[in-house]
Design an enzyme around this catalytic site. Structure first.
Site, PDB file in Angstrom:
ATOM      1  N   HIS A   1       0.811  -1.219   0.000  1.00 45.10           N
ATOM      2  CA  HIS A   1       0.000   0.000   0.000  1.00 45.10           C
ATOM      3  C   HIS A   1       0.843   1.266   0.000  1.00 45.10           C
ATOM      4  CE1 HIS A   1      -3.263  -2.827   0.666  1.00 45.10           C
ATOM      5  NE2 HIS A   1      -3.925  -1.941  -0.036  1.00 45.10           N
TER       6      HIS A   1
ATOM      7  N   GLU B   1     -11.080 -10.879  -4.886  1.00 45.51           N
ATOM      8  CA  GLU B   1      -9.639 -10.815  -4.599  1.00 45.51           C
ATOM      9  C   GLU B   1      -9.137 -12.031  -3.831  1.00 45.51           C
ATOM     10  OE1 GLU B   1      -8.840  -7.003  -2.776  1.00 45.51           O
ATOM     11  OE2 GLU B   1     -10.562  -7.123  -1.459  1.00 45.51           O
TER      12      GLU B   1
ATOM     13  N   ASP C   1      -4.517  -8.362  -4.364  1.00 42.76           N
ATOM     14  CA  ASP C   1      -4.714  -9.447  -3.407  1.00 42.76           C
ATOM     15  C   ASP C   1      -4.938 -10.785  -4.104  1.00 42.76           C
ATOM     16  OD1 ASP C   1      -4.401  -8.465  -0.760  1.00 42.76           O
ATOM     17  OD2 ASP C   1      -6.206  -7.260  -1.040  1.00 42.76           O
TER      18      ASP C   1
ATOM     19  N   CYS D   1      -9.670  -3.241 -10.702  1.00 41.99           N
ATOM     20  CA  CYS D   1      -9.199  -2.064  -9.959  1.00 41.99           C
ATOM     21  C   CYS D   1      -7.851  -2.307  -9.285  1.00 41.99           C
ATOM     22  CB  CYS D   1     -10.230  -1.601  -8.931  1.00 41.99           C
ATOM     23  SG  CYS D   1     -10.483  -2.771  -7.603  1.00 41.99           S
TER      24      CYS D   1
HETATM   25  C1  PEP Z   1      -6.545  -5.190  -4.672  1.00 44.90           C
HETATM   26  O1  PEP Z   1      -6.365  -6.016  -3.782  1.00 44.90           O
HETATM   27  O2  PEP Z   1      -6.224  -5.385  -5.867  1.00 44.90           O
HETATM   28  C2  PEP Z   1      -7.150  -3.885  -4.366  1.00 44.90           C
HETATM   29  C3  PEP Z   1      -7.464  -3.054  -5.331  1.00 44.90           C
HETATM   30  O3  PEP Z   1      -7.321  -3.561  -3.048  1.00 44.90           O
HETATM   31  P1  PEP Z   1      -6.100  -3.079  -2.138  1.00 44.90           P
HETATM   32  O4  PEP Z   1      -4.908  -2.818  -3.018  1.00 44.90           O
HETATM   33  O5  PEP Z   1      -6.525  -1.864  -1.405  1.00 44.90           O
HETATM   34  O6  PEP Z   1      -5.880  -4.254  -1.251  1.00 44.90           O
HETATM   35 MG    MG Z   2      -7.261  -5.717  -1.853  1.00 40.90          MG
END
Ligand code: PEP
Ligand code: MG
Length: 578
Positions: free
Chosen positions: A190, A432, A456, A503
């Protein structure tokens, strides 16, 4: 000159002096200071001892906090902090050997701890733990100041750290923090995602960049190639200055696409949405030519605040965003806390395996008051625009049903309170986990839309921690297992006549765009600074060629073969990006 190779996570070139941020949990690297800084550095040591002693005094005198044994332990710690010989040993290292205060403290106390630990007498060997405690307390006083420095810096630097939290990164002022480099981290950690959203060039996973870094050296961070150069020679510096100019030129050219449609050469329209962490990023999506939000990571509301956000805090953040988007879609993901995202109050119990633990929707379903507060605010905001709610990390139909039941409860509460909301607000889920991908046809019967969280999904399918630099070469969206899941999810979504977007970061990576189009995806939600580049690729290809590419890739059986093929295809389409 030293050249280090890491993982490129956020494009751009930064050239500046480093601001090194160490971590108290990590071995502090041996670093020198300038002779002119030694008096101030010795003062830092004295101040840290003074503050640590005062802190212990305060805790020790509180009868609720310090009883019996604990009081004795604090007394031992106090004696250590008042030991003149110990302090002299440390200040000598700073004054005579010109080492940083934190290194002098850490190395001296760890030496003592090792001596204690080696004594056969159990009582004495266990005192090593006390020495580590004292080290941590002192480092907290020394390094806490450095963290504040990063937040209040007023000249241009690049940050060099062992590890940064997403919250620390989000607090960086882009005007002064021109880039960052870390020992730890992976492409979809993140911290990397926040860097990309902010548009700060970053390289992670460098393993030992903090070791021996000279604070007076110039540092180059190349977020395109994943390279960090420490103390460059003149020719290298010149070359990177040119790269920076070229990069800026390319960015400007791409920004000119802002008002053009994201449409393939053979006329297929693609919806480009943005991912945000904070309301103030919303404008950037519009500036870069996006048409809504496909992922609002609302957990950052918690990460960035000292107290739990109230319903009004949520509501204000959502309405601020909706105000920017008019009737464009805004997908609000309910909080995805846990794993690498913790609240300030650290309300989470330590878990051995947090990525598989009480995170995300699981945490919400066990903390209903908190979850309901957020859902109330989302529902109340739903009358101000095209709001859609999305649940993260759904791994079974049962979990989805539970989450929807809570949503219905909250709707009833709002009815009782006479408050307005959109009763038909679309309810979607993130795909995910492998279980969600494999049961997508079942989940589709009770979801209004899917959004694939590839970050994920890759982590859980390939069993590779997305933030761990030591296994980062195993983490790849080009693995046939991932491509197989992506194909089957879009197939199931189409069959159920619901939409499925991507996403995760795969949608922001130029080499995957043609594959995702060829698999049938038509909505991408990406880091706002990446929108123009992805749009350029979409405008340069035909769906026919993408379908052909996807067919070929689906026949391949190794990740290497797939990624090489995708890279070559993308380079042909858009050589200037690579
Ligand atoms: C993902 O897991 O691809 C996602 C978009 O959520 P995050 O990156 O916030 O875990
Ligand atoms: Mg995620």
């Amino acid at each position: 000159m030293e050249i280090k190779k890491g993982i490129a996570v956020s494009p751009g070139i930064a050239i500046a002096k480093p601001l090194v941020i160490d971590s108290e949990d990590y071995r502090i690297p041996r670093r020198s200071i300038l002779p002119s800084a030694k008096v101030a550095e010795v003062k830092k040591v004295r101040d840290a001892f003074k503050s640590a002693a005062a802190e212990l005094e305060e805790v020790g005198s509180d009868d609720k906090l310090a009883q019996g044994n604990i009081k004795d332990i604090f007394a031992v710690h106090q004696r250590f902090l008042k030991d003149k010989n110990l302090r002299k040993k440390i200040t000598d290292l700073v004054y005579n050997d010109l080492l940083t205060a934190e290194y002098a403290v850490s190395t001296t106390l760890r030496d003592i701890a090792n001596h204690f630990a080696a004594v056969p007498d159990k009582y004495i060997s266990e005192r090593a733990t006390d020495i580590y405690d004292i080290e941590k307390r002192l480092l907290r006083h020394l390094l806490g100041k450095k963290r504040e420095d990063a937040a209040s810096i007023s000249h241009e630097v690049v940050v060099v750290a062992h590890e940064l939290s997403p919250t620390q990164t989000a607090g960086f002022d882009k005007k002064f923090i021109k880039g960052f480099a870390t020992d730890a981290g992976g492409r979809t950690s993140h911290t990397a995602i926040v860097a990309r959203s902010l548009g700060i060039p970053a390289v992670v996973g460098l393993e030992d960049v903090t070791r021996n870094i000279d604070p007076t050296a110039t540092v180059i961070i190349d977020g395109n190639r994943g390279v960090v150069v420490i103390d460059p020679d003149e020719a290298t510096l010149k070359q990177y200055q040119q790269f920076a100019v070229q990069f800026d030129r390319l960015e400007k050219e791409l920004d000119a696409l802002r008002d053009l449609d994201a449409i393939t050469r053979d006329g297929v329209a693609v919806q480009l949405l943005g991912n945000i962490e904070f309301p103030n990023e919303a404008e950037m999506i519009i500036d870069k030519g996006g048409h809504g939000i496909g992922l609002y990571r609302t957990e950052f509301l918690y990460l960035y605040s000292q107290t739990e956000p109230t319903e009004e805090d949520h509501y204000n953040a959502y309405t601020e965003v909706l105000h920017v988007f008019g009737d464009m879609p805004v997908v609000i993901r309910t909080m995805d806390l846990g794993a690498d995202k913790f609240t300030q109050s650290k309300r989470f119990a330590k878990e051995t395996n947090p990525q598989l633990g009480l995170r995300s929707i699981r945490f919400c379903l066990q903390n209903l008051a908190m979850f309901k507060t957020q859902l109330r605010a989302i529902l109340r905001a739903s009358v101000h625009g095209d709001v859609r709610v999305m649940f993260p990390l759904i791994s079974s139909l049962h979990e989805l049903r539970q989450a929807k039941m809570i949503l219905r409860d909250v709707m009833e509460d709002l009815d009782e309170d006479g408050l307005k909301y959109n009763p038909n607000m679309p309810v979607g889920i993130m795909i995910e986990t492998p279980s969600a991908a494999l049961t997508a046809s079942i989940l589709a019967t009770e979801s209004d839309f899917f959004s694939i969280g590839t970050n994920d999904l890759i982590q859980y399918t390939l069993a590779v921690d997305r933030g761990n630099e030591r296994v980062s070469t195993l983490y790849s969206g080009a693995d046939p297992a991932i491509i197989g899941l992506l194909r089957s999810v879009i197939h199931d979504a189409n069959k159920a006549r619901i939409s499925a977007s991507v996403c995760g970061e795969m949608a922001s990576e130029p080499e995957y765009v043609m594959l995702l189009l060829g698999l049938g995806y038509r909505t991408f939600s990406i880091a706002p600074p990446m929108i123009p580049e992805i749009k350029k690729i979409i405008r340069s290809v035909t769906i026919e060629s993408c379908n052909d590419l996807a067919r070929k890739v689906l026949m391949m059986n190794s990740e290497r073969e797939v990624i090489n093929y995708l890279r070559n295809a993308a380079i042909k389409v858009l050589p200037e990006v690579f």
